[in-house]
Scaffold this motif. Structure first.
Motif, PDB file in Angstrom:
ATOM      1  N   LEU A  17       0.818  -1.217   0.000  1.00  0.00           N
ATOM      2  CA  LEU A  17       0.000   0.000   0.000  1.00  0.00           C
ATOM      3  C   LEU A  17       0.854   1.270   0.000  1.00  0.00           C
ATOM      4  CD1 LEU A  17      -2.909  -0.841   2.453  1.00  0.00           C
ATOM      5  CD2 LEU A  17      -2.898  -0.802  -0.039  1.00  0.00           C
ATOM      6  N   PHE A  18       2.080   1.131   0.474  1.00  0.00           N
ATOM      7  CA  PHE A  18       2.919   2.319   0.537  1.00  0.00           C
ATOM      8  C   PHE A  18       3.908   2.404  -0.624  1.00  0.00           C
ATOM      9  CE2 PHE A  18       0.942   2.347   4.600  1.00  0.00           C
ATOM     10  CZ  PHE A  18       0.768   3.694   4.866  1.00  0.00           C
ATOM     11  N   GLU A  42       0.312  10.015  -4.149  1.00  0.00           N
ATOM     12  CA  GLU A  42       1.702   9.627  -4.360  1.00  0.00           C
ATOM     13  C   GLU A  42       1.889   8.127  -4.242  1.00  0.00           C
ATOM     14  OE1 GLU A  42       4.478  12.074  -4.017  1.00  0.00           O
ATOM     15  OE2 GLU A  42       3.171  13.828  -3.913  1.00  0.00           O
ATOM     16  N   ARG A  43       1.159   7.546  -3.311  1.00  0.00           N
ATOM     17  CA  ARG A  43       1.319   6.127  -3.081  1.00  0.00           C
ATOM     18  C   ARG A  43      -0.009   5.400  -3.246  1.00  0.00           C
ATOM     19  NH1 ARG A  43       2.915   7.683   2.229  1.00  0.00           N
ATOM     20  NH2 ARG A  43       1.034   8.711   1.567  1.00  0.00           N
ATOM     21  N   VAL A  44       0.096   4.077  -3.323  1.00  0.00           N
ATOM     22  CA  VAL A  44      -1.097   3.274  -3.569  1.00  0.00           C
ATOM     23  C   VAL A  44      -2.183   3.583  -2.532  1.00  0.00           C
ATOM     24  CG1 VAL A  44      -1.969   0.920  -3.695  1.00  0.00           C
ATOM     25  CG2 VAL A  44       0.242   1.498  -4.724  1.00  0.00           C
ATOM     26  N   VAL A  45      -1.764   3.740  -1.290  1.00  0.00           N
ATOM     27  CA  VAL A  45      -2.740   3.986  -0.233  1.00  0.00           C
ATOM     28  C   VAL A  45      -3.512   5.286  -0.468  1.00  0.00           C
ATOM     29  CG1 VAL A  45      -1.136   5.200   1.311  1.00  0.00           C
ATOM     30  CG2 VAL A  45      -3.075   3.942   2.272  1.00  0.00           C
ATOM     31  N   ASP A  46      -2.838   6.253  -1.092  1.00  0.00           N
ATOM     32  CA  ASP A  46      -3.521   7.518  -1.371  1.00  0.00           C
ATOM     33  C   ASP A  46      -4.683   7.298  -2.339  1.00  0.00           C
ATOM     34  OD1 ASP A  46      -1.607   8.782   0.201  1.00  0.00           O
ATOM     35  OD2 ASP A  46      -0.278   9.099  -1.511  1.00  0.00           O
ATOM     36  N   ASP A  90     -11.893   5.464  11.323  1.00  0.00           N
ATOM     37  CA  ASP A  90     -10.538   4.918  11.381  1.00  0.00           C
ATOM     38  C   ASP A  90      -9.499   6.036  11.448  1.00  0.00           C
ATOM     39  OD1 ASP A  90     -11.688   2.442  11.146  1.00  0.00           O
ATOM     40  OD2 ASP A  90     -11.208   2.205   9.020  1.00  0.00           O
ATOM     41  N   GLU A  91      -9.723   7.028  10.598  1.00  0.00           N
ATOM     42  CA  GLU A  91      -8.764   8.123  10.536  1.00  0.00           C
ATOM     43  C   GLU A  91      -8.747   8.916  11.852  1.00  0.00           C
ATOM     44  OE1 GLU A  91      -9.582  11.144   7.550  1.00  0.00           O
ATOM     45  OE2 GLU A  91      -7.417  11.237   7.163  1.00  0.00           O
ATOM     46  N   LEU A 128      -2.655   2.834  12.924  1.00  0.00           N
ATOM     47  CA  LEU A 128      -1.731   3.962  13.049  1.00  0.00           C
ATOM     48  C   LEU A 128      -0.824   4.069  11.830  1.00  0.00           C
ATOM     49  CD1 LEU A 128      -0.753   3.597  16.815  1.00  0.00           C
ATOM     50  CD2 LEU A 128      -1.960   5.533  15.795  1.00  0.00           C
ATOM     51  N   TYR A 129      -0.314   2.931  11.402  1.00  0.00           N
ATOM     52  CA  TYR A 129       0.564   2.953  10.225  1.00  0.00           C
ATOM     53  C   TYR A 129      -0.195   3.353   8.971  1.00  0.00           C
ATOM     54  CZ  TYR A 129       4.609   0.879  12.509  1.00  0.00           C
ATOM     55  OH  TYR A 129       5.696   0.664  13.301  1.00  0.00           O
ATOM     56  N   LEU A 130      -1.404   2.849   8.871  1.00  0.00           N
ATOM     57  CA  LEU A 130      -2.203   3.130   7.689  1.00  0.00           C
ATOM     58  C   LEU A 130      -2.394   4.633   7.518  1.00  0.00           C
ATOM     59  CD1 LEU A 130      -3.605   1.373   5.595  1.00  0.00           C
ATOM     60  CD2 LEU A 130      -5.637   1.401   7.034  1.00  0.00           C
ATOM     61  N   PHE A 131      -2.544   5.337   8.645  1.00  0.00           N
ATOM     62  CA  PHE A 131      -2.728   6.783   8.581  1.00  0.00           C
ATOM     63  C   PHE A 131      -1.450   7.527   8.927  1.00  0.00           C
ATOM     64  CE2 PHE A 131      -6.993   5.118   8.859  1.00  0.00           C
ATOM     65  CZ  PHE A 131      -7.584   5.800   7.803  1.00  0.00           C
TER      66      PHE A 131
END
Ligand code: ADP
Ligand code: MG
Length: 683
Positions: free
Chosen positions: A9-10, A33-37, A215-216, A668-671
């Motif tokens: 994801l990153f 910028e990244r897949v997660v975005d 989640d955020e 936490l990492y996801l955000f």
């Protein structure tokens, strides 16, 4: 270190199929910028198509999918389109028009062979027409009847984003739930991965949006509370002044009840070994500086040093001058350190801090750099924190071996929910009372047709020895064009008031800006034309007129701040809000509210309803805690639950080591609250 599970994801968006440099540039323009975005770049709505056997008037203007059989092709003549005529099941003639792609169209639509076309059904004379329809052979995949549409930028289509979101989803792993399963059911929420998929497929599903926003907010809350937990567990320095210095302070006035109360709260905190983490909220002009001074003297009496951080150099100098005047006579040693102190001046300050001969340091962010070593820093005060965000607070308290007590002061009246999301780790004190003797600022809303009258009024004001601010509208999100507008206005005013008009804007260099502000502060200039860079907190009591052009384009909180620049002396002050001639209903309501109330908290609550929280908090400058999934409404709705859930989890599992804790780490990492997870290791 981020768990491997999340690495896909990153990865950069360039690692997705079909993303070359050009598309990447377009994506980057949207901060993707990244897949997660991409995963979190959610659609705002959807388009719907109708599958119909034949054209009919009720379908006019809609997106329609139907089968036609081409019977004639007329290639483009000069500038006209290529037209292919087909008939539908009812024998209606449908004209399929193609600009530029005539050859391609002819190949796609061979005469006599049925094809499925999809596009907007329009009337062309007495015929039906579709311009640039999509074409597929019968039996092949037809366009879906419902498709999500995304926020776009040039070079990007919703179709592209749908493809990319699908790829991003493929890379998204199933994650262990950080939400208690029972709560998940109770709130009617899908598991995480399914929720993300659904958010892309069903843009209207509010429960799904709520889950992702939660989640955020949860990640944010958890990060703040971890910060609190780790800082508070550290041993700070208990400081209890004996009042001997404060007793010698000569104040021209009595403390207000509110000042007295919050000063006591702060003293109480500072007496503890656990470092204070306190936010002091108080409207512009409510007298926060004095409260800060008392706290700093408390530290000095107890043998420690204190530091006061101002957001700008000019404010730092103003604070320094005020403090010197009050403290020099009673033997408290005050110094200043900004980017401007260089060479020997700087060395001598550094030395004084190290050997303890300086009691109080005032300055800009330079004062908390690693090279600045204090002998015994007991209290850090951060004034007007706009540009001092969570990660800096973290450096200051959570990472220090013996963290100083921390007092953050803000004039921005922040609604409660936003206090939670921005300062969830802090205790809050409020100064809810103004010093006596203030005359409220008279606020008037005036149409820009009457600009001439306003300038005449300004002339009378200046002739009577008054000073005034003139704030120019935000033209666009561009400092260059804002500056141009301000320059133009300054030129006009300079013709009327030669030698009396100063100009400051964001494109000017710091020292140039400071020189103009200083000239205004000492009264050499009568009118200060500015973009919104009028530094928060600047104190020129003789300036009693504030003109704001294009007032409808400012956030209410911003207007409130600007208005707070006047009404600082004993004289009557006026704020003129100049508005454009076309004003929306909300625009009208917002300006009316400004006229009606000077209650910063009420204004902030209303502002939240009418606008995003970025405006209120100035998060655009700091770039922090700007949520991408949580809208202001969702923050209002969910912050309470997210806060409670985070607290409950940490109460049970402060190290986030159990299964639910592990899952929360993923969140936490996801955000990208990696720093918060790092804290767990250091703390
Ligand atoms: P802010 O909260 O915006 O930082 P300041 O600390 O700059 O406000 O105070 C605004 C003005 O009010 C200053 O000129 C200050 O001297 C004055 N002031 C502060 N406290 C009192 C008080 N208790 N009584 C009268 N004036 C006060
Ligand atoms: Mg202030």
């Amino acid at each position: 270190m981020r768990p491997d599970l999340l690495n896909p994801l990153f990865a950069e968006v360039e690692t997705l199929k079909g993303v070359g440099p050009q598309l990447a540039r377009a994506l980057h323009r949207l901060d993707l910028e990244r897949v997660v975005d991409l995963l979190f770049h959610l659609p705002t709505g959807s388009v719907e198509r109708v599958r119909a056997p034949a054209a009919s008037p009720v379908l006019l203007g809609r997106l329609v999918v139907l089968e036609v059989t081409p019977f004639e092709a007329r290639l483009s003549q000069g500038r006209g389109p290529t037209r292919i005529f087909g008939s539908d099941a009812d024998g209606n003639v449908i004209t399929l028009a193609f600009f530029n792609h005539g050859g391609w169209a002819k190949k796609q639509l061979p005469l006599g062979e049925p094809r499925i076309v999809s596009g907007k059904l329009e009337a062309y004379g007495d015929q039906w027409q579709m311009v640039h329809p999509d074409v597929v052979e019968p039996g092949k995949a037809e366009p879906p009847l419902k498709e999500s549409v995304y926020p776009l930028t040039e070079g990007l289509t919703s179709k592209r984003l749908r493809e990319l979101a699908a790829q991003a989803l493929e890379r998204a792993p199933e994650l262990t739930e950080w939400v208690e399963p029972s709560l998940l059911g109770q709130r009617g929420w899908l598991p995480w991965r399914a929720a993300v998929a659904s958010a892309h497929a069903e843009p209207g599903d509010t429960a799904v949006r709520a889950r992702l926003a939660y989640d955020e907010i949860f990640a944010n809350q958890l990060a703040l509370q971890l910060l609190r937990q780790v800082s508070r567990r550290k041993k700070g320095v208990p400081l209890q002044g004996d009042g001997r210095i404060v007793a010698r302070l000569r104040l021209p006035y009595e403390l207000t009840g509110a000042q007295r109360r919050v000063a006591e709260e702060i003293r109480g905190d500072m007496a503890q070994a656990a470092p204070m983490l306190r936010l002091l909220q108080g409207d512009v002009g409510s007298g926060k500086t004095l409260v800060a001074l008392l706290a700093m003297l408390n530290a000095v009496e107890a043998g420690a040093q204190a530091a006061l951080l101002a957001p700008t150099e000019i404010l730092a100098r103003q604070h320094h001058a005020t403090l010197l005047k009050q403290l020099d006579p009673i033997g408290v040693r005050v110094a200043i350190l900004t980017g401007r102190e260089k060479g020997r001046a700087r060395d001598s300050v550094l030395m004084g801090l190290a050997d303890g001969s300086i009691d109080i340091l005032v300055g800009t962010h330079a004062i908390f750099q690693e090279k600045v070593a204090y002998r015994n820093l007991g209290l850090a005060v951060i004034d007007e924190q706009h540009r001092f965000g969570v990660s800096q607070r973290l450096l200051l308290s959570a990472k220090a071996a013996r963290p100083p007590h921390l007092l953050v002061m803000t004039a921005t009246p922040i609604p409660r929910t936003l206090t939670l999301t921005q300062y969830g780790e802090m205790d809050v004190s409020r100064i809810d009372e103004m010093p006596p003797g203030r005359t409220p600022v008279e606020t008037r809303v005036i149409s820009d047709e009457r600009l001439g009258d306003v300038i005449d009024g300004l002339a009378r004001h200046v002739a009577a020895g008054g000073q005034a601010y003139w704030v120019c509208p935000l033209v666009e999100e561009s400092e260059t064009s804002d500056a141009a507008a301000a320059e133009e206005r300054a030129a006009v005013l300079r013709e009327r008031f030669p030698g009396q008009v100063g100009l400051v804007h964001g494109r000017m260099k710091g020292p140039d800006k400071d020189a103009v502000m200083a000239a205004f502060a000492v009264g050499e200039l009568a009118v200060l034309v500015a973009t919104t860079v009028i530094e928060v907190g600047v104190d020129v009591p003789n300036s009693t007129l504030m003109v704001v052009e294009g007032a409808e384009r400012f956030g209410l909180a911003q207007l409130h701040q600007l208005r707070g620049r006047v009404g600082r002396g004993t004289g009557k002050s006026t704020c003129l809000l100049i508005r454009g001639q076309t004003l929306s209903e909300t625009g009208r309501a917002r300006l009316a509210l400004m006229r009606e109330t000077s209650d910063g908290f009420r204004i902030a609550e209303e502002d939240l309803k009418l606008r995003g929280p970025g405006e209120i908090l100035g998060t655009r400058q700091s770039g922090e805690a700007a949520f991408r999934l949580a809208t202001p409404e969702l923050v209002q709705e969910l912050a309470g639950a997210a806060t409670d859930d985070a607290r409950l989890l940490l109460d049970r599992d402060g190290g986030l080591a159990g299964p639910r804790g592990e899952a929360a780490r993923l969140c936490l990492y996801l955000f990208e609250r990696d720093q918060a997870v790092d804290l767990l290791r250091s703390g």
